[in-house]
Each structure stands twice: as C-alpha cells, then as structure tokens.
Design a protein around this motif. Structure first.
Motif, mmCIF file in Angstrom:
data_model
loop_
_atom_site.group_PDB
_atom_site.id
_atom_site.type_symbol
_atom_site.label_atom_id
_atom_site.label_comp_id
_atom_site.label_asym_id
_atom_site.label_seq_id
_atom_site.Cartn_x
_atom_site.Cartn_y
_atom_site.Cartn_z
ATOM 1 N N THR A 54 -23.315 41.463 -65.139
ATOM 2 C CA THR A 54 -22.639 41.206 -66.420
ATOM 3 C C THR A 54 -21.058 41.802 -66.441
ATOM 4 O OG1 THR A 54 -24.674 41.188 -67.430
ATOM 5 C CG2 THR A 54 -22.871 41.578 -68.853
ATOM 6 N N ALA A 55 -20.099 40.698 -66.755
ATOM 7 C CA ALA A 55 -18.847 41.300 -66.666
ATOM 8 C C ALA A 55 -17.993 39.851 -67.328
ATOM 9 C CB ALA A 55 -18.532 41.643 -65.319
ATOM 10 N N ASN B 59 -7.411 43.696 -53.387
ATOM 11 C CA ASN B 59 -6.533 44.432 -54.459
ATOM 12 C C ASN B 59 -5.954 43.552 -55.530
ATOM 13 O OD1 ASN B 59 -4.524 46.174 -56.098
ATOM 14 N ND2 ASN B 59 -3.711 47.209 -54.117
ATOM 15 N N ALA B 60 -6.440 44.007 -56.727
ATOM 16 C CA ALA B 60 -5.985 43.011 -57.984
ATOM 17 C C ALA B 60 -4.549 42.992 -58.071
ATOM 18 C CB ALA B 60 -6.577 43.390 -59.361
ATOM 19 N N LYS B 61 -3.623 44.133 -57.763
ATOM 20 C CA LYS B 61 -2.282 44.153 -57.715
ATOM 21 C C LYS B 61 -1.746 43.096 -57.056
ATOM 22 C CE LYS B 61 -2.198 48.840 -59.140
ATOM 23 N NZ LYS B 61 -1.751 50.154 -59.034
ATOM 24 N N THR B 62 -2.413 42.489 -55.883
ATOM 25 C CA THR B 62 -1.914 41.461 -55.050
ATOM 26 C C THR B 62 -1.643 40.222 -55.877
ATOM 27 O OG1 THR B 62 -2.763 42.573 -52.980
ATOM 28 C CG2 THR B 62 -2.365 40.128 -53.090
ATOM 29 N N TYR B 63 -2.582 39.887 -56.766
ATOM 30 C CA TYR B 63 -2.479 38.653 -57.269
ATOM 31 C C TYR B 63 -1.394 38.282 -58.338
ATOM 32 C CZ TYR B 63 -6.841 38.003 -54.871
ATOM 33 O OH TYR B 63 -7.667 37.648 -53.963
ATOM 34 N N ASP B 64 -0.661 37.266 -58.455
ATOM 35 C CA ASP B 64 0.200 36.988 -59.328
ATOM 36 C C ASP B 64 -0.005 36.311 -60.308
ATOM 37 O OD1 ASP B 64 1.736 36.155 -55.998
ATOM 38 O OD2 ASP B 64 2.304 38.136 -57.081
ATOM 39 N N TYR B 65 -1.055 35.340 -60.486
ATOM 40 C CA TYR B 65 -1.454 34.777 -61.432
ATOM 41 C C TYR B 65 -2.900 34.896 -61.839
ATOM 42 C CZ TYR B 65 3.098 32.602 -60.158
ATOM 43 O OH TYR B 65 4.338 32.334 -59.956
ATOM 44 N N TRP B 66 -3.295 34.717 -63.102
ATOM 45 C CA TRP B 66 -4.408 34.977 -63.408
ATOM 46 C C TRP B 66 -4.981 34.049 -64.942
ATOM 47 C CZ3 TRP B 66 -7.931 38.914 -61.538
ATOM 48 C CH2 TRP B 66 -7.310 39.980 -60.902
ATOM 49 N N GLY B 67 -6.472 33.784 -64.406
ATOM 50 C CA GLY B 67 -6.906 32.940 -65.592
ATOM 51 C C GLY B 67 -7.436 33.735 -66.779
ATOM 52 N N GLN B 68 -7.861 33.209 -67.709
ATOM 53 C CA GLN B 68 -8.153 34.153 -68.979
ATOM 54 C C GLN B 68 -9.416 34.834 -69.146
ATOM 55 O OE1 GLN B 68 -8.868 30.717 -68.523
ATOM 56 N NE2 GLN B 68 -10.515 30.391 -69.722
ATOM 57 N N GLY B 69 -9.971 34.391 -68.199
ATOM 58 C CA GLY B 69 -11.508 35.151 -67.720
ATOM 59 C C GLY B 69 -12.561 34.472 -68.488
ATOM 60 N N THR B 70 -13.777 34.384 -68.030
ATOM 61 C CA THR B 70 -14.917 33.843 -68.683
ATOM 62 C C THR B 70 -16.222 34.865 -68.609
ATOM 63 O OG1 THR B 70 -16.495 31.717 -68.602
ATOM 64 C CG2 THR B 70 -15.725 32.647 -66.524
ATOM 65 N N GLN B 71 -16.925 34.845 -69.652
ATOM 66 C CA GLN B 71 -17.880 36.135 -69.931
ATOM 67 C C GLN B 71 -19.135 35.353 -69.040
ATOM 68 O OE1 GLN B 71 -17.892 39.318 -71.729
ATOM 69 N NE2 GLN B 71 -19.984 39.392 -70.526
ATOM 70 N N VAL B 72 -19.802 36.497 -68.241
ATOM 71 C CA VAL B 72 -20.872 36.200 -67.820
ATOM 72 C C VAL B 72 -21.930 37.189 -68.147
ATOM 73 C CG1 VAL B 72 -22.406 36.191 -65.485
ATOM 74 C CG2 VAL B 72 -20.230 34.727 -65.826
ATOM 75 N N THR B 73 -22.945 36.888 -68.646
ATOM 76 C CA THR B 73 -23.987 38.191 -69.209
ATOM 77 C C THR B 73 -25.501 37.737 -68.632
ATOM 78 O OG1 THR B 73 -22.961 38.091 -71.310
ATOM 79 C CG2 THR B 73 -25.067 39.192 -71.305
ATOM 80 N N VAL B 74 -25.844 38.740 -67.994
ATOM 81 C CA VAL B 74 -27.102 38.382 -67.515
ATOM 82 C C VAL B 74 -28.314 39.435 -68.066
ATOM 83 C CG1 VAL B 74 -28.512 38.569 -65.068
ATOM 84 C CG2 VAL B 74 -26.136 38.087 -65.230
ATOM 85 N N SER B 75 -29.176 38.874 -68.615
ATOM 86 C CA SER B 75 -30.341 39.783 -69.416
ATOM 87 C C SER B 75 -31.392 39.946 -68.678
ATOM 88 C CB SER B 75 -30.678 38.799 -70.737
ATOM 89 O OG SER B 75 -31.433 37.730 -70.206
ATOM 90 N N SER B 76 -32.030 41.101 -68.634
ATOM 91 C CA SER B 76 -33.034 41.662 -68.017
ATOM 92 C C SER B 76 -34.568 41.137 -68.460
ATOM 93 C CB SER B 76 -33.193 43.077 -67.994
ATOM 94 O OG SER B 76 -33.144 43.646 -69.073
#
Length: 122
Positions: free
Chosen positions: A90-91, A105-122
């Motif tokens: 989940t993240a 290393n995240a600092k290597t990356y120049d461009y980023w998308g907006q993110g998408t939520q993934v939720t895993v229920s137990s």
C-alpha cells in the motif's frame, strides 16, 4: 516531458493490479523509466526500473517475483504488473524518467508523474 500514471485502486491481499505510465514530450531512447512508491510516513522507495532502449530491468527485493515492469515503445507507455499484492504494498506509486545515474536513487530522476494510490486490504 509529461508522465501520466493510472491504474491504482483498492484490492484485496493476493490480488493484482496493473499500473500504466504514459510518457510524452521527447524521445526516450536513452532513458530509464522507473516506478517508485511512498507510504505514509516513509521515504519514497525504488520499486522497479526498465531501460527504454534495451529493456533491461531491475527490481527491489521486496517485489521480485511478484511485480513485472515492461514498456511499449509504440505507445510510449511503461507498465507495472503487480501480482500477489500484500498490505505492505500500500502506497502512492509514481512513475519517473531518468537520463543516466543510479536507477535506485529518486534524486536521479528528472521527471515525475502525479502518482496513483494503491491500497491493499488484508
């Protein structure tokens, strides 16, 4: 460069999701495309990466054997197939583009998308 991530959602443990990241803006022949994730209160961490030209892939140990990264050159899209999902997956998942440097290393990356939520229920 513009990155548009999609495909997140809510799924039960053991289920699957496929994330997509559509890229536009320039040629990606020398680039690395990566997926990262960030859970609440935690640092952003590397999940998987793929070289755009040769298709070389790397995975975080925590997802090896469960996640698969791939790319469709014609569609300029990178995918992350996630199987056997666990609650700890989940993240918010981000796609990113780098032109050289450490894949992990995240600092290597120049461009980023907006993110998408993934939720895993137990």
């Amino acid at each position: 460069v513009q990155l548009q991530a999609s495909g997140g959602g809510l799924v039960q443990a053991g289920g699957s999701l496929r994330l997509s990241c559509a890229a536009s803006g320039r040629s990606f022949s020398t680039y690395v495309m990566g997926w990262f994730r960030q859970a609440p209160g935690k640092e952003r961490e590397f999940v998987a990466g793929i070289s755009w030209s040769g298709g070389i892939t790397y995975y975080a140990d925590s997802v090896k054997g469960r996640f698969t990264i791939s790319r469709d050159k014609a569609e300029s899209t990178v995918y992350l197939q996630m199987n056997r999902l666990k609650p700890e997956d989940t993240a918010v998942y981000y796609c990113a583009v780098a032109n050289g440097g450490s894949w992990f290393n995240a600092k290597t990356y120049d461009y980023w998308g907006q993110g998408t939520q993934v939720t895993v229920s137990s």
